[in-house]
Design a protein around this motif. Structure first.
Motif, PDB file in Angstrom:
ATOM      1  N   PRO A 137     -42.997-105.993 -78.440  1.00  8.28           N
ATOM      2  CA  PRO A 137     -43.191-104.577 -78.759  1.00  8.28           C
ATOM      3  C   PRO A 137     -42.772-103.693 -77.567  1.00  8.28           C
ATOM      4  O   PRO A 137     -42.577-102.496 -77.714  1.00  8.28           O
ATOM      5  N   VAL A 176     -49.293-105.741 -80.843  1.00  6.99           N
ATOM      6  CA  VAL A 176     -49.969-104.538 -80.358  1.00  6.99           C
ATOM      7  C   VAL A 176     -51.320-104.476 -81.044  1.00  6.99           C
ATOM      8  O   VAL A 176     -51.396-104.630 -82.262  1.00  6.99           O
ATOM      9  N   ASP A 214     -41.049-100.583 -78.919  1.00  7.71           N
ATOM     10  CA  ASP A 214     -40.821-100.706 -80.352  1.00  7.71           C
ATOM     11  C   ASP A 214     -41.203 -99.399 -81.058  1.00  7.71           C
ATOM     12  O   ASP A 214     -42.349 -98.984 -81.018  1.00  7.71           O
ATOM     13  N   GLN A 215     -40.215 -98.770 -81.658  1.00  7.93           N
ATOM     14  CA  GLN A 215     -40.470 -97.499 -82.335  1.00  7.93           C
ATOM     15  C   GLN A 215     -40.050 -97.575 -83.793  1.00  7.93           C
ATOM     16  O   GLN A 215     -39.464 -96.661 -84.361  1.00  7.93           O
ATOM     17  N   ILE A 247     -51.173-104.502 -75.439  1.00  8.27           N
ATOM     18  CA  ILE A 247     -49.761-104.675 -75.777  1.00  8.27           C
ATOM     19  C   ILE A 247     -49.166-105.808 -74.934  1.00  8.27           C
ATOM     20  O   ILE A 247     -49.672-106.119 -73.856  1.00  8.27           O
ATOM     21  N   LYS A 305     -52.539 -98.612 -86.063  1.00 11.37           N
ATOM     22  CA  LYS A 305     -51.178 -98.088 -86.117  1.00 11.37           C
ATOM     23  C   LYS A 305     -50.429 -98.407 -84.817  1.00 11.37           C
ATOM     24  O   LYS A 305     -51.039 -98.747 -83.805  1.00 11.37           O
ATOM     25  N   ASN A 306     -49.120 -98.293 -84.842  1.00  7.66           N
ATOM     26  CA  ASN A 306     -48.322 -98.528 -83.639  1.00  7.66           C
ATOM     27  C   ASN A 306     -48.350 -97.282 -82.763  1.00  7.66           C
ATOM     28  O   ASN A 306     -47.732 -96.276 -83.093  1.00  7.66           O
ATOM     29  N   ASP A 314     -44.643-100.880 -87.807  1.00  8.30           N
ATOM     30  CA  ASP A 314     -45.671-101.712 -87.184  1.00  8.30           C
ATOM     31  C   ASP A 314     -45.027-102.686 -86.208  1.00  8.30           C
ATOM     32  O   ASP A 314     -44.208-103.506 -86.590  1.00  8.30           O
ATOM     33  N   ALA A 315     -45.433-102.586 -84.947  1.00  5.84           N
ATOM     34  CA  ALA A 315     -44.878-103.488 -83.947  1.00  5.84           C
ATOM     35  C   ALA A 315     -45.734-104.743 -83.871  1.00  5.84           C
ATOM     36  O   ALA A 315     -46.937-104.687 -84.080  1.00  5.84           O
TER      37      ALA A 315
END
Lengths: 325, 538
Positions: free
Chosen positions: B423, B295, B287-288, B373, B301-302, B291-292
């Motif tokens: 994610p 995680v 996941d980019q 994750i 932060k992601n 916010d995923a």
């Protein structure tokens, strides 16, 4: 009698409605069919078009209302995968399943009842004990494993029988059946045996218990004192009596064999309804799953009703007239 | 040629003659999935496509490596950016004796949008067509809406029906919104009847029993190489163990997709197993996009937004170990999105296993203690999918990333993946076009409804530089230039670790000793391509 029937009918309708809700919600939770059906290379526009065409963009309650409306008009929906009416798909598979279920039923009665009676009449002999031991095996071996072993022994090692599929068929009154050809029978034996083994064990145990009970009854003793032949006592007096509980159970078991011969049909690639259900679940073919389960509920409810009536015919002590309240 | 060689050649020729003249040569194949219809325009999916190729042909065909080869068109050329000229083969007859002409192709394209209730229609290939003109009976000019370098590939997916069989007389006029003079095209169910299922292919339909079997016989007037088998029976046996049992018992002569754990046993039973690299890539996507979910990282932060973290994850995975220990050698570690030498590939080596380098990158990125994750994976879709995910989880644990593996059945997995519930997920991709643009467009191009790209990019990777290169490639007709652009685009993604390729699956077929089959990257089991063993070598 009429009141009883009406009450039973009311219960049945209630059961069917409750099942409809449960099935619909359950199938809805399985996943989104479009994710499985459509080619992954399709664009989002194609996907959206598919979702709209299948009516999946509407909320659950709306889909359910539309479905119920269609069912009341006799339309059980169209298969997402095949594009043909779900009911047609299921009915196409029905002869194969019925054929398998009835052959299995015949096997379990033809072998189960005599073996059970022998075990019941002579519980302490070697024959009686081995029949009981065998029935425990029949009970406890998992169906899938049993089927694979049958294939391994009779198809792979001995090479006597085919490993699966349906053999040559002939058309009888417009229905394609395979019981009437040698090749068809060869294909039928293993799956029917696989489906029958569990039921056979059940029948053996039921028949044994009932025989042991009936054999001690006064009228049997009296018949024996009267000098009737053992053959006549067993056939006329014992067998007739023990068939009542066996018929009840077999009625229910037949329904379950027709509706849920899934494992056997999968192992032997038998093109029946159970195989259709499994394939439809894997492909998330919602209309077929729902139609199948609804049909199954209907079938079981009906068979229960028929068994109740048969019960009364077999046992004169039970009268439907008395059950009015 | 020496006299000896001549004798051998003569004997071989005689043997071949005797073989074709022999009264019965039956072939029964156990397939792992059932086609949903005989209608070649009904459902765009492998089980359907592989059966239709026996009966119906296209202008263009794909060989074992998915390279294009002539079929009903002997040649094709791009006249300019949007016009293609196809020269059609002469003397081709449909299995009922009707002649094949340009009209049949126009008719077939016209019918595609009219198929009712198609689960996955072929309109995705025909929508691009703006005009079709039959310059003569055997020359066809097709205009596309926009430049489309993949047009010949797309035409390899469109099966050609006979206009005459379906009651059309006189010329057919193509119009994008609906053609003129096409009569009433047959509906899908009509194709269950052999008299409607008429194509130009090597076989013709004899009977179709849904759920049980499809029976084929040779098309006597076939223009190409005559098929070996006088009768072909295709039986769907969807469960693995019964399919293997059917082969071992001799019920079927050949099966597709034998399970990995049974391959040794099949070999020991004296049967042949043929295997070849497929076009199916198994990959990890991350996941980019902001916010995923699922995680837990220090700072909240992601961490997957940081290219160094993605690179560390890639280096921490021992791809060769997975191939050897989990896949039993039935795979090839992947360094890119399609196996070389397919179109637009780089020949790039798989990322080297480097746990120390990975740890360093994690420290640099500010995650010396890693993060938590969830890794989503199907458990019944790809070969050993769940086991691979478990192995990845263990490997990532060594760089302090705590991975929770979340497995579900394929139908659930795809729904949840497309809803972006994972994610981090494991999935697979088969490029039916055999062209690198396929994984680039679907897996890593920016998700956008307007362009129709990024359909399966549930990680929402987005890189404008890659998008620009891809767009340019998709409108470049010149093959050399296009391949170069695709290579550049792919390099951008791989350097950025936007997606982590794991391996390419190997597809296997198992069959009796007297049969031979050449593995195909598209994983198709084509009855007409099944040969007799040693037939060609003699």
């Amino acid at each position: 009698m009429l009141v009883y029937m009406l009450r039973r009918l009311g219960q049945s309708v209630l059961a069917i409605v409750a099942m409809a809700v449960i099935v619909f919600v359950g199938v809805y939770a399985l996943g989104n069919p479009v994710d499985i059906l459509i080619s992954p290379e399709a664009t989002q526009l194609d996907m959206e078009a598919a979702v709209q065409r299948l009516g999946l963009d509407k909320p659950l309650w709306e889909q359910f209302t539309i479905y119920v409306g269609n069912v009341l008009h006799g339309d059980l929906g169209k298969s997402f995968v095949y594009g043909t009416p779900a009911l047609t798909l299921i009915l196409q598979r029905l002869p194969a399943t019925l054929e398998l279920a009835f052959v299995a039923l015949a096997l379990s009665v033809l072998f189960g009842v005599p073996l059970g009676v022998i075990a019941g009449l002579k519980p302490d002999t070697a024959a009686g004990r081995s029949i009981m031991a065998g029935s425990i095996l029949g009970f406890s071996l998992p169906n899938f494993w049993q089927g694979m072993m049958l294939i391994l022994v009779f198809a792979v090692i001995l090479g006597w029988l085919p490993a699966g599929g349906r053999g040559t068929m002939v058309s009888v009154l417009g229905v394609e059946l395979s019981v009437f050809t040698a090749d068809g029978l060869a294909h039928l034996i293993l799956p029917a045996l696989n489906l029958a083994l569990f039921k056979m064990s059940l029948v053996i145990r039921l028949a044994r218990a009932a025989t042991r009970e009936v054999a001690l009854q006064d009228y049997v003793k009296f018949a024996r004192a009267k000098g009737l032949s053992e053959r006549r006592i067993v056939l006329m007096h014992i067998l007739k009596t023990i068939m009542i509980p066996i018929t009840t159970i077999l009625g229910l078991e037949l329904a379950s064999m027709i509706a849920f011969g899934i494992v056997t049909e999968t192992v032997f690639s038998w093109p029946g309804m159970g195989k259709l259900l499994i394939d439809s679940i894997n492909l998330l073919d919602r209309p077929v799953i729902v139609a199948y389960l609804m049909l199954t509920v209907f079938l079981i409810v009906m068979i229960n009703l028929v068994v109740d009536i048969l019960y009364a015919v077999l046992d004169p002590r039970i009268s439907l007239k008395d059950m009015t309240a | 040629m020496t006299l000896h060689a001549k004798t051998i050649a003569l004997t071989a020729a005689f043997a071949a003659f005797a073989a074709t003249a022999a009264p019965a040569k039956d072939l029964t194949i156990g397939l792992s999935a059932e086609a949903s219809s005989i209608d070649p325009h009904f459902h765009q999916l492998t089980p359907n496509n592989q059966i239709r190729q026996n009966i119906f042909e296209s202008l263009v065909a794909q060989d074992e490596q998915q390279k294009l080869k002539p079929s009903l068109a002997t040649k094709w050329e791009a006249v300019d950016d949007t016009n293609w000229r196809f020269t059609l083969r002469e003397g081709v007859k449909f299995s009922n004796g009707a002649d094949f002409t340009a009209r049949d192709m126009i008719y077939s394209v016209c019918r595609v949008p009219l198929v009712k209730d198609s689960p996955s229609p072929f309109t995705s290939y025909t929508r691009i067509i703006a005009a079709m003109t039959a310059e003569s009976d055997h020359s066809l000019l097709i205009k596309t809406v926009s430049p489309d370098p993949l047009f010949p590939v797309e035409m390899s997916q469109i099966a050609i029906l006979s206009a005459a069989v379906n009651g059309v007389t006189g010329p057919v006029t193509f119009k994008p919104e609906g053609c003129d003079n096409i009569g009433t095209p047959p509906q899908s169910a009509d194709f269950n009847k052999p008299e409607v299922a008429v194509g130009t292919g090597p076989y013709k339909l004899v009977s179709y029993t849904r759920g049980d079997r499809i029976v084929l016989e040779p098309n006597p007037g076939y223009w190409g190489e005559k098929p070996v088998w006088t009768k072909v029976t295709l039986r769907p046996i969807t469960s693995d163990a019964p399919r293997v049992a059917a082969l071992l018992a001799g019920d079927v002569d050949m099966i597709e997709n034998p399970p990995v754990q049974d391959i040794e046993r099949i070999r020991k039973a004296g049967l042949t197993v043929a295997q070849g690299l497929s076009n199916r890539l198994i990959y990890l996507h991350m996941d980019q996009e902001g916010d995923a979910p699922n995680v837990i990282a220090p700072g909240g932060k992601n961490p997957l937004l940081d290219a160094r973290v993605r690179a560390a994850m890639s280096k921490a995975i021992n791809r060769k170990g997975i191939v050897e220990r989990i896949m039993g050698g039935m795979a090839q570690a992947a360094g890119e999105l399609l196996p070389a030498p397919m179109f637009g590939t780089l020949g790039r080596e798989p990322e080297a296993y480097d746990p120390d380098g990975a740890k360093k990158l994690m420290v640099e990125a500010g995650y010396p203690d890693g993060f938590e994750i969830t890794l989503g994976t199907p458990n019944d879709r790809y070969v050993n999918d769940e086991k691979i995910a478990q192995a990845v989880a263990q490997m990532l644990a060594r760089i302090n990333i705590k991975v929770k593996v979340d497995t579900s059945t394929a139908s659930q997995f795809f729904t949840r993946r497309n809803k972006q519930e994972y994610p981090f997920y494991l999935s697979g991709w088969s490029a039916s076009t055999g062209d690198t643009s396929s994984p680039l467009v679907t897996l890593v191009a920016t998700f956008d409804k307007a362009t129709g790209r990024g359909g399966t990019n549930a990680g929402r990777y987005s890189n404008p530089k890659m998008d620009a290169l891809l767009s340019q490639a998709l409108s470049t007709i010149d093959d050399d230039k296009r391949a170069d652009l695709l290579r550049q685009a792919q390099t951008v993604v791989l350097d950025d670790h936007g997606i982590l390729p794991l391996h390419f699956e190997v597809t296997a077929w198992a069959f009796k000793k007297d049969i031979d089959y050449k593995p195909r990257t598209d994983q198709y089991t084509l009855a007409f391509a099944v040969k007799e063993a040693g037939g060609a070598a003699k």
